[in-house]
Design an enzyme around this catalytic site. Structure first.
Site, PDB file in Angstrom:
ATOM      1  N   ARG A 107      38.191  41.615  38.900  1.00 46.85           N
ATOM      2  CA  ARG A 107      38.563  40.297  38.381  1.00 46.85           C
ATOM      3  C   ARG A 107      37.354  39.636  37.723  1.00 46.85           C
ATOM      4  O   ARG A 107      36.410  39.249  38.417  1.00 46.85           O
ATOM      5  CB  ARG A 107      39.069  39.382  39.499  1.00 46.85           C
ATOM      6  CG  ARG A 107      40.438  39.724  40.058  1.00 46.85           C
ATOM      7  CD  ARG A 107      40.878  38.595  40.992  1.00 46.85           C
ATOM      8  NE  ARG A 107      42.207  38.815  41.551  1.00 46.85           N
ATOM      9  CZ  ARG A 107      42.439  39.128  42.823  1.00 46.85           C
ATOM     10  NH1 ARG A 107      41.421  39.287  43.653  1.00 46.85           N
ATOM     11  NH2 ARG A 107      43.670  39.297  43.256  1.00 46.85           N
ATOM     12  N   ASP A 134      33.671  46.762  44.359  1.00 51.96           N
ATOM     13  CA  ASP A 134      34.324  48.059  44.356  1.00 51.96           C
ATOM     14  C   ASP A 134      34.853  48.299  42.937  1.00 51.96           C
ATOM     15  O   ASP A 134      34.653  47.487  42.047  1.00 51.96           O
ATOM     16  CB  ASP A 134      35.469  48.062  45.369  1.00 51.96           C
ATOM     17  CG  ASP A 134      35.892  49.459  45.810  1.00 51.96           C
ATOM     18  OD1 ASP A 134      35.296  50.441  45.322  1.00 51.96           O
ATOM     19  OD2 ASP A 134      36.814  49.553  46.629  1.00 51.96           O
ATOM     20  N   HIS A 180      36.446  49.503  51.381  1.00 55.78           N
ATOM     21  CA  HIS A 180      35.422  48.617  50.826  1.00 55.78           C
ATOM     22  C   HIS A 180      34.924  47.630  51.877  1.00 55.78           C
ATOM     23  O   HIS A 180      33.712  47.412  52.038  1.00 55.78           O
ATOM     24  CB  HIS A 180      35.983  47.871  49.617  1.00 55.78           C
ATOM     25  CG  HIS A 180      34.971  47.016  48.919  1.00 55.78           C
ATOM     26  ND1 HIS A 180      35.316  46.071  47.987  1.00 55.78           N
ATOM     27  CD2 HIS A 180      33.622  46.945  49.018  1.00 55.78           C
ATOM     28  CE1 HIS A 180      34.235  45.479  47.544  1.00 55.78           C
ATOM     29  NE2 HIS A 180      33.187  45.983  48.158  1.00 55.78           N
ATOM     30  N   ASP A 202      37.312  37.539  45.892  1.00 58.94           N
ATOM     31  CA  ASP A 202      36.920  37.040  44.578  1.00 58.94           C
ATOM     32  C   ASP A 202      37.936  36.104  43.935  1.00 58.94           C
ATOM     33  O   ASP A 202      37.715  35.615  42.829  1.00 58.94           O
ATOM     34  CB  ASP A 202      36.636  38.210  43.633  1.00 58.94           C
ATOM     35  CG  ASP A 202      37.811  39.181  43.520  1.00 58.94           C
ATOM     36  OD1 ASP A 202      38.847  38.934  44.159  1.00 58.94           O
ATOM     37  OD2 ASP A 202      37.681  40.188  42.800  1.00 58.94           O
ATOM     38  N   ASP A 203      39.038  35.827  44.620  1.00 60.05           N
ATOM     39  CA  ASP A 203      40.043  34.907  44.080  1.00 60.05           C
ATOM     40  C   ASP A 203      40.149  33.638  44.907  1.00 60.05           C
ATOM     41  O   ASP A 203      41.190  32.983  44.934  1.00 60.05           O
ATOM     42  CB  ASP A 203      41.409  35.589  44.004  1.00 60.05           C
ATOM     43  CG  ASP A 203      41.913  36.053  45.362  1.00 60.05           C
ATOM     44  OD1 ASP A 203      41.118  36.044  46.333  1.00 60.05           O
ATOM     45  OD2 ASP A 203      43.106  36.413  45.463  1.00 60.05           O
ATOM     46  N   ASP A 281      43.934  43.467  57.607  1.00 55.27           N
ATOM     47  CA  ASP A 281      44.207  42.125  58.110  1.00 55.27           C
ATOM     48  C   ASP A 281      45.327  42.118  59.143  1.00 55.27           C
ATOM     49  O   ASP A 281      45.225  41.449  60.185  1.00 55.27           O
ATOM     50  CB  ASP A 281      44.508  41.159  56.963  1.00 55.27           C
ATOM     51  CG  ASP A 281      45.538  41.695  55.984  1.00 55.27           C
ATOM     52  OD1 ASP A 281      45.889  42.886  56.066  1.00 55.27           O
ATOM     53  OD2 ASP A 281      45.978  40.911  55.114  1.00 55.27           O
ATOM     54  N   SER A 312      48.801  42.894  46.558  1.00 58.54           N
ATOM     55  CA  SER A 312      49.982  42.349  47.236  1.00 58.54           C
ATOM     56  C   SER A 312      51.059  41.924  46.255  1.00 58.54           C
ATOM     57  O   SER A 312      52.137  41.480  46.666  1.00 58.54           O
ATOM     58  CB  SER A 312      49.583  41.147  48.098  1.00 58.54           C
ATOM     59  OG  SER A 312      49.088  40.097  47.283  1.00 58.54           O
TER      60      SER A 312
END
Length: 434
Positions: A107, A134, A180, A202-203, A281, A312
């Protein structure tokens, strides 16, 4: 800043060593006064031994003085950094270093995440930003490099394909993410030697008091064995479902929220040997990992996700995540009394508030016909009744390993039309139904 601090330490050490070297030379070279230096047939005269002993005593005394000076320097050491008005300000030393680990891939919009981290970071020394990338995406790598010394850029070296069973082919991205995470967390704790870390992807965009929040809660995480993470996220933190006047309110939760969370080395050492191949998670939410421990989470989220696209495929994003309220009010958490979060105190007070609240009907909550300021208790009797009421009231209705999102002892707290609602099991709740 690191160069300035390192130079000061180097100069201090150099002066200390030089001073003691000169002292030794002066003491050894000092001529004996009023004594014959000739040796007799039986060896050196006693006055030479007296000089040696006197010199050793003086040397020992001076070393003790130098040791006291060094201790004073350590106890009053200051870290210098520029303030907003470009004048130097000081931050007391010996504060814990809490690095921020940014998990990145492909991203280029990682700039939104990094810009806010750099903007709100109170100290580069106390909060180094480590970006672990990654995927080998060149454009994203170039964006990360553009931040120069503001971040440390790590590249996950294993970009090989992962063999999965046929029915999991569409989930291969989750396998790569788990690989990762495993590598990146080992870099933070083992290669770089940190004792804690805050993980963001990163989001995520962070709130102005993001760093203050985690600094205040690190001592609780380290000292309370009933806790195993601190999260910046409220799964039901949409506008209208949180109290805007309670930006300082924190909760214990049995649900692992993620999305900006703090982990300490001791917990990583427990998790690392059995880290999963995929779906890390949800694995964290299993009772074998949670072990009846809780996380801390806020009333109003300190992170906001802007990443609709990902492995996702935007699950929950359009319905829930895009409407999460990001806190804008700076709360000085490090100056607040947070002792109410201690396990026994919190459990007793929370259950007292929940089960002393009047029970109301679902229809009255849904139609906004509640009388009085609240709080109110809306009781569910089964997983199905919870899901039905949660869905129709607009909060997340799924369970992970039997635990509802943001739940504590089966209770989910949220606001409805300006009133606090506790969606709760009957009194006497003992455990989650897996």
């Amino acid at each position: 800043m690191i160069r300035k601090r390192s130079s000061l330490i180097f100069c201090g050490a150099f002066l200390f060593i030089t001073w003691n070297a000169i002292l030794v030379l002066l003491l050894w070279g000092r001529p004996p006064q009023g004594r014959d230096q000739k040796e007799g047939p039986e060896g050196p005269p006693s006055n030479v031994m007296e000089d040696v002993l006197r010199m050793a005593n003086a040397f020992e005394s001076e070393l003790e003085n130098q040791k006291k000076i060094l201790l004073q320097i350590q106890n009053h050491q200051l870290l210098w950094e520029p303030s907003d008005n470009n004048k130097p300000k000081v931050i007391a030393a010996h504060q814990p270093v809490i690095p921020i680990l940014v998990i990145a891939c492909n991203r280029v919009t990682v700039t939104r995440c990094l810009d806010k981290l750099v903007q709100h970071r109170p100290s580069a020394e106390l909060h180094p930003i480590i970006v672990s990338q990654d995927c080998g995406h060149a454009e994203t790598a170039e964006v990360i490099r553009s931040y120069g010394n503001n971040v440390t850029h790590l590249k996950q070296p294993d970009l090989s394909d992962i063999q999965v069973r046929p029915e999991h082919k569409k989930f291969k991205g989750y396998y790569k993410i788990s690989r990762h995470y495993h590598w990146a967390l080992n870099q933070v704790f083992k290669a770089l030697g940190h004792s804690s870390v805050v993980i963001v992807e990163d989001d995520l965009e962070v709130a102005p008091d993001f760093f203050e929040y985690f600094r205040a809660l690190l001592p609780f995480l380290k000292s309370d064995p009933s806790l195993w993470c601190v999260s910046a996220w409220n799964d039901n933190g949409r506008e209208g479902y949180v109290d805007p006047g309670k930006a300082d309110l924190l909760y214990r939760t049995d649900f692992f929220p993620g999305l900006g969370w703090m982990l300490i080395r001791e917990v990583w050492e427990e998790l690392e040997p059995k880290w999963p191949e995929a779906f890390w998670d949800d694995w964290m939410r299993q009772p074998e990992q949670r072990r009846n421990r809780a996380c801390i989470r806020p009333e109003i989220s300190r992170t906001l996700t802007f990443g609709r696209q990902g492995v996702s495929l935007g699950q929950f994003f359009d319905k829930y995540l895009r409407y999460i309220k990001l806190n804008t009010e700076f709360v000085p958490f490090t100056k607040l009394d947070l002792s109410y979060l201690k396990e026994e105190t919190y459990k007793e007070n929370f259950e007292k508030e929940v089960y002393s609240a009047p029970v109301v009907k679902y229809e009255d909550v849904k139609q906004g016909q509640l009388q009085g300021p609240g709080p109110f208790r809306l009781q569910y009797s089964s997983k199905d009744s919870f899901k039905l009421m949660a869905k129709n009231l607009g909060i997340m209705d799924d369970f992970k390993s039997g635990v509802p999102r943001s739940g504590y002892r089966g209770v989910v707290s949220f606001m409805s039309r300006g009133r606090r609602i506790y969606l709760a099991p009957p009194p006497g709740w003992t455990q989650y139904d897996l």
